[in-house]
Design a protein around this motif. Structure first.
Motif, mmCIF file in Angstrom:
data_model
loop_
_atom_site.group_PDB
_atom_site.id
_atom_site.type_symbol
_atom_site.label_atom_id
_atom_site.label_comp_id
_atom_site.label_asym_id
_atom_site.label_seq_id
_atom_site.Cartn_x
_atom_site.Cartn_y
_atom_site.Cartn_z
ATOM 1 N N VAL A 193 0.842 -1.199 0.000
ATOM 2 C CA VAL A 193 0.000 0.000 0.000
ATOM 3 C C VAL A 193 0.876 1.248 0.000
ATOM 4 C CG1 VAL A 193 -1.653 1.364 1.356
ATOM 5 C CG2 VAL A 193 -1.973 -1.107 1.105
ATOM 6 N N VAL A 194 1.874 1.266 0.874
ATOM 7 C CA VAL A 194 2.783 2.414 0.964
ATOM 8 C C VAL A 194 3.473 2.656 -0.369
ATOM 9 C CG1 VAL A 194 4.950 3.211 1.998
ATOM 10 C CG2 VAL A 194 3.159 2.247 3.439
ATOM 11 N N ARG A 195 4.035 1.600 -0.944
ATOM 12 C CA ARG A 195 4.751 1.742 -2.217
ATOM 13 C C ARG A 195 3.821 2.211 -3.332
ATOM 14 N NH1 ARG A 195 9.696 -1.433 -1.825
ATOM 15 N NH2 ARG A 195 10.564 -0.671 0.121
ATOM 16 N N GLY A 196 2.605 1.692 -3.350
ATOM 17 C CA GLY A 196 1.637 2.108 -4.364
ATOM 18 C C GLY A 196 1.249 3.565 -4.223
ATOM 19 N N LEU A 197 0.953 4.000 -2.999
ATOM 20 C CA LEU A 197 0.584 5.405 -2.776
ATOM 21 C C LEU A 197 1.751 6.336 -3.071
ATOM 22 C CD1 LEU A 197 -1.547 5.117 0.485
ATOM 23 C CD2 LEU A 197 -2.377 5.568 -1.846
ATOM 24 N N GLU A 198 2.959 5.934 -2.707
ATOM 25 C CA GLU A 198 4.135 6.777 -2.950
ATOM 26 C C GLU A 198 4.523 6.821 -4.421
ATOM 27 O OE1 GLU A 198 7.072 5.271 -0.206
ATOM 28 O OE2 GLU A 198 6.222 6.430 1.468
ATOM 29 N N ALA A 199 4.020 5.891 -5.222
ATOM 30 C CA ALA A 199 4.322 5.888 -6.656
ATOM 31 C C ALA A 199 3.506 6.930 -7.417
ATOM 32 C CB ALA A 199 4.057 4.498 -7.239
ATOM 33 N N ILE A 200 2.463 7.465 -6.802
ATOM 34 C CA ILE A 200 1.629 8.482 -7.456
ATOM 35 C C ILE A 200 2.265 9.837 -7.196
ATOM 36 C CG2 ILE A 200 -0.671 9.485 -7.606
ATOM 37 C CD1 ILE A 200 -1.721 6.827 -6.400
ATOM 38 N N ASP A 201 2.631 10.536 -8.275
ATOM 39 C CA ASP A 201 3.446 11.755 -8.138
ATOM 40 C C ASP A 201 2.658 13.048 -7.957
ATOM 41 O OD1 ASP A 201 2.423 11.846 -10.673
ATOM 42 O OD2 ASP A 201 4.337 12.212 -11.678
ATOM 43 N N ARG A 202 1.332 12.978 -7.872
ATOM 44 C CA ARG A 202 0.526 14.190 -7.667
ATOM 45 C C ARG A 202 -0.709 13.805 -6.856
ATOM 46 N NH1 ARG A 202 0.656 12.379 -12.658
ATOM 47 N NH2 ARG A 202 -1.241 11.742 -13.707
ATOM 48 N N PRO A 203 -1.349 14.757 -6.211
ATOM 49 C CA PRO A 203 -2.558 14.428 -5.435
ATOM 50 C C PRO A 203 -3.599 13.742 -6.311
ATOM 51 C CG PRO A 203 -1.844 16.655 -4.942
ATOM 52 C CD PRO A 203 -0.995 16.177 -6.090
ATOM 53 N N ALA A 204 -4.241 12.721 -5.755
ATOM 54 C CA ALA A 204 -5.185 11.931 -6.542
ATOM 55 C C ALA A 204 -6.214 11.263 -5.643
ATOM 56 C CB ALA A 204 -4.431 10.858 -7.328
ATOM 57 N N ARG A 205 -7.308 10.851 -6.276
ATOM 58 C CA ARG A 205 -8.268 9.963 -5.629
ATOM 59 C C ARG A 205 -7.764 8.555 -5.869
ATOM 60 N NH1 ARG A 205 -13.716 10.135 -8.226
ATOM 61 N NH2 ARG A 205 -14.097 8.343 -6.902
ATOM 62 N N VAL A 206 -7.790 7.730 -4.846
ATOM 63 C CA VAL A 206 -7.301 6.363 -4.967
ATOM 64 C C VAL A 206 -8.343 5.418 -4.388
ATOM 65 C CG1 VAL A 206 -5.484 4.735 -4.334
ATOM 66 C CG2 VAL A 206 -4.902 7.140 -4.735
ATOM 67 N N THR A 207 -8.731 4.441 -5.185
ATOM 68 C CA THR A 207 -9.576 3.358 -4.686
ATOM 69 C C THR A 207 -8.646 2.197 -4.401
ATOM 70 O OG1 THR A 207 -11.458 4.101 -5.993
ATOM 71 C CG2 THR A 207 -11.524 1.835 -5.189
ATOM 72 N N LEU A 208 -8.523 1.850 -3.135
ATOM 73 C CA LEU A 208 -7.617 0.798 -2.693
ATOM 74 C C LEU A 208 -8.382 -0.506 -2.560
ATOM 75 C CD1 LEU A 208 -4.944 -0.261 -1.441
ATOM 76 C CD2 LEU A 208 -5.774 0.632 0.756
ATOM 77 N N LEU A 209 -7.933 -1.518 -3.279
ATOM 78 C CA LEU A 209 -8.509 -2.855 -3.185
ATOM 79 C C LEU A 209 -7.559 -3.712 -2.369
ATOM 80 C CD1 LEU A 209 -9.507 -3.305 -6.919
ATOM 81 C CD2 LEU A 209 -11.000 -2.661 -5.027
ATOM 82 N N THR A 210 -8.006 -4.133 -1.207
ATOM 83 C CA THR A 210 -7.151 -4.928 -0.340
ATOM 84 C C THR A 210 -7.947 -6.052 0.295
ATOM 85 O OG1 THR A 210 -5.692 -4.883 1.593
ATOM 86 C CG2 THR A 210 -7.525 -3.344 1.615
ATOM 87 N N GLY A 211 -7.300 -7.155 0.489
ATOM 88 C CA GLY A 211 -7.926 -8.277 1.176
ATOM 89 C C GLY A 211 -7.596 -8.278 2.652
#
Length: 172
Positions: A56-74
């Motif tokens: 999750v951390v790596r995925g969020l940090e890979a986005i280089d500008r503010p964004a809406r994120v839908t996180l799919l996690t089990g």
């Protein structure tokens, strides 16, 4: 955050392979389809809950500008942490009360990175259980990701239970 912020779908998972090597993975794609990124790696001597949080951390940090994120996690650990506990942990100096005593939260370093990322991104968690993952077959990650992406492109965010049948029953 402006209403025109980019919208991304972030899928995360952590697994233990047959040879017992723990592995994390994330898949990130913009709803418009113009940005795609995935990454995975192994981390020896780590719990799967920590590895999924790392994804999750790596995925969020890979986005280089503010964004809406839908996180799919089990992971209930992650979805509950983001939805319910993060603000409380921050207020309590990254500790929680356990048997009348404050103790440091587990994975404090990663939760602080998630908290920092949430200053830039608006994150909505959609969780599904391993029963749901198994019901979509061997290509569960790709199938689930494609179904969720198609739903988001139509501008409708449906619960994952509408995409895959769940076996969850609520006690009366």
């Amino acid at each position: 955050m402006p209403a025109s912020a980019d919208h991304f779908l972030l899928y995360t998972e952590a697994t233990r392979s047959e040879d017992s090597t723990p592995r994390w993975k994330f898949m990130l794609q913009s709803v418009s389809g113009d940005v795609q990124l995935s990454a995975d790696d192994t981390e020896l001597n780590s719990r799967t809950s920590r590895l999924e949080l790392l994804a999750v951390v790596r995925g969020l940090e890979a986005i280089d500008r503010p964004a809406r994120v839908t996180l799919l996690t089990g992971s209930r650990y992650i979805s509950r942490g983001i939805r319910r506990q993060l603000s409380q942990w921050r207020e309590d100096n990254w500790q929680w009360e356990r048997f009348g005593e404050f103790v440091p939260i587990r994975d404090k370093d990663l939760w602080q990175r998630v908290d920092h990322a949430l200053q830039y991104h608006q994150v909505e968690c959609s969780d599904w259980r391993s029963d749901d993952r198994a019901s979509v077959g061997p290509a569960s990650a790709g199938s689930m990701f494609a179904a969720a992406m198609a739903t988001l492109r139509r501008g409708i965010l449906t619960p994952l239970s509408a995409i895959w049948p769940t076996t969850f029953t609520r006690a009366a």
